[in-house]
Design an enzyme around this catalytic site. Structure first.
Site, short mmCIF file in Angstrom:
data_model
loop_
_atom_site.label_atom_id
_atom_site.label_comp_id
_atom_site.label_asym_id
_atom_site.label_seq_id
_atom_site.Cartn_x
_atom_site.Cartn_y
_atom_site.Cartn_z
N LYS A 1 0.83 -1.20 0.00
CA LYS A 1 0.00 0.00 0.00
C LYS A 1 0.87 1.25 0.00
O LYS A 1 1.91 1.30 0.66
CB LYS A 1 -0.91 -0.02 1.23
CG LYS A 1 -1.93 1.11 1.30
CD LYS A 1 -2.82 0.93 2.52
CE LYS A 1 -3.89 2.00 2.63
NZ LYS A 1 -4.79 1.77 3.78
N SER B 1 -9.98 -0.74 6.95
CA SER B 1 -9.41 -0.48 5.63
C SER B 1 -8.68 -1.64 4.98
O SER B 1 -8.33 -1.58 3.81
CB SER B 1 -8.47 0.74 5.69
OG SER B 1 -9.21 1.91 5.89
N SER C 1 -9.47 1.85 2.88
CA SER C 1 -8.60 2.63 2.02
C SER C 1 -7.56 1.77 1.29
O SER C 1 -6.86 2.25 0.41
CB SER C 1 -7.86 3.68 2.87
OG SER C 1 -7.06 3.02 3.87
#
Length: 463
Positions: A79, A173, A149
């Site tokens: 990420k 997330s 996210s």
């Protein structure tokens, strides 16, 4: 079967037995990225040359001395909050334009030590402050949200454009996008996986964890990540544990808590039906179902909000003053709102969390895991902002997606999402399994047993 289609465990075995080289595996995944990236947008950046160099090194190391472990030579996406030395960590924001990480984060260090091959940074909602990941499409339906996210990581894994990926989880997330894309996501116990070198959203709620195709794969990644690091003040020196579940599916003696409140309130009927079928499957495998009452439910959302919002605003205080126009509108308004919260509000949220954690421990003493929906509905259409429930209640999409995942962040307990079926539109549904602090092994055992005895997760999404 193409190499990019292999699970982590299968890829590791193929590499170990010399049926597949890391070079072939990484090349296959890079070709897959090139094919799906234009219409899915999972990656913020792809480090193809670096990955190929690392794959060649891994091949040489394995030829000379065998693999270091199951991650050696296996491609991974990280990420775009996680520092990898020399690469950009943009956090999905113009605020970070031109940034280059001076050193590896702890988790990047540990993956490198395990021999994993970094292939690129996956998209995130700006500074992880959202539940949809704009610019990334759902792997099953390009017209629907990826979730966030960690949407890029979940989509990359679902689309077979990464063998595994890392995400972060502050209110769901990791679990939300994993559930919406039909893959496995694990939020470990707070403090088990160090966060040094990972851009913060909320210090007291942030977690780092794996997104994978299978529960076994999640355990293999967790084994590489877990362990104390003094550079993270929240890191806990827990005794080392091997998390990989055994091959058995017998859950005799396992006590599975089934909530009678909160987790099945305002949940889509198709989601509820699929999760209840999965819970029944756990019972068929020998588990004993126990009714539980989730405590202090009226305080969960307020406590989560009261912790996350001021902590995020404190982190961004200087840059919000200096370059406010570089933030996207949705993130900027949240940061500005957090700046208006008082110290008293924050301290009351801290006190409420202490009470919630104690009440949750008391409730969970009678069970080994709690089983519930991961999210109340499947992936909504891109651009949809609200959902209306049967009783007329209107809820924002972000609030709906975070509602069932936030309790595990507030309490810090481990939480795993596993695919348990598809709704009538062919969209994935996830079941969440939550356990006691630092008892990931039991949570993974339950998820693995379910996974091994059902094909309910359905086929892979179309390429």
């Amino acid at each position: 079967m193409q190499p990019y289609e292999l699970t982590l465990a299968d890829a590791a075995e193929a590499v170990r037995t010399r049926r597949l080289s890391p070079v072939e595996l990484v090349d296959s995944v890079l070709e897959r990225i090139e094919r799906v990236q234009p219409h899915l947008g999972a990656y913020a950046s792809v480090a193809a040359d670096r990955a190929r160099d690392a794959a060649r090194r891994a091949a040489g190391e394995i030829a000379a001395a065998g693999p270091r472990g199951p991650l050696h030579g296996v491609p991974a996406g990280l990420k775009d909050l996680i520092d990898v030395a020399g690469t950009a960590t943009s956090a999905g924001s113009r605020v970070r334009e031109g940034h280059r990480a001076p050193a590896d984060s702890t988790v990047a260090e540990r993956l490198a030590a395990a021999g994993a091959v970094f292939v690129g940074k996956t998209h995130t909602h700006e500074f992880a402050y959202g539940l949809t990941t704009p610019g990334t499409a759902n792997a099953w339906d390009r017209g629907r949200v990826a979730g966030g996210s960690s949407g890029g990581s979940a989509v990359a894994v679902a689309a077979r454009a990464a063998t595994f990926a890392l995400g972060t989880d502050t209110g769901g997330s990791i679990r939300v996008p994993a559930a919406l894309n039909g893959v496995v996501g694990l939020k470990p116990t707070y403090g088990l996986v160090p966060r040094h070198g990972v851009t913060a959203l909320s210090w007291s709620l942030d977690h780092v964890g794996p997104i994978t195709r299978t529960v076994e794969d999640a355990a293999l990644v967790l084994d590489a990540l877990a362990g104390h690091d003094p550079r993270d003040p929240a890191s806990v020196a827990a005794p080392p544990v091997a998390h990989r579940p055994g091959p058995g599916t017998d859950l005799t003696g396992l006590r599975v808590g089934v909530p009678g409140n909160y987790y099945f309130d305002h949940v889509d009927p198709d989601v509820e039906a699929a999760v209840r079928r999965a819970i029944a499957r756990l019972e068929e495998l020998g588990a004993r179902l126990v009714d539980v009452e989730i405590p202090m439910t009226r305080y969960i959302r307020a406590t989560h909000w009261g912790l996350m919002v001021p902590e995020a605003s404190a982190y961004h205080e200087r840059t919000l003053r200096a370059v406010p126009d570089l933030y996207s509108a949705d993130v900027r308004v949240l940061l500005e709102a957090g700046a208006l919260m008082t110290a008293g509000d924050y301290l009351r949220a801290q006190r409420a969390r202490t009470l919630l954690r104690q009440a949750w421990r008391d409730m969970a003493a009678a069970v080994d895991v709690i089983a519930a929906p991961t999210v109340p509905m499947t992936a909504v259409a891109a651009g949809q902002t609200s959902v209306t429930w049967d009783d007329g209640t209107v809820e924002s999409v972000s609030d709906a997606y975070v509602r069932l995942s936030a309790p595990a962040n507030v309490t810090g307990v481990p939480a795993l999402t596993v695919p348990v079926g598809l709704d009538p539109r062919g969209l994935p549904i996830g079941m969440q399994l939550m356990g006691r602090p630092f008892d990931e092994a039991t949570v993974l055992r339950a998820g693995h047993a379910y996974e091994r005895t059902t094909a309910a997760h359905g086929p892979a999404p179309a390429g």
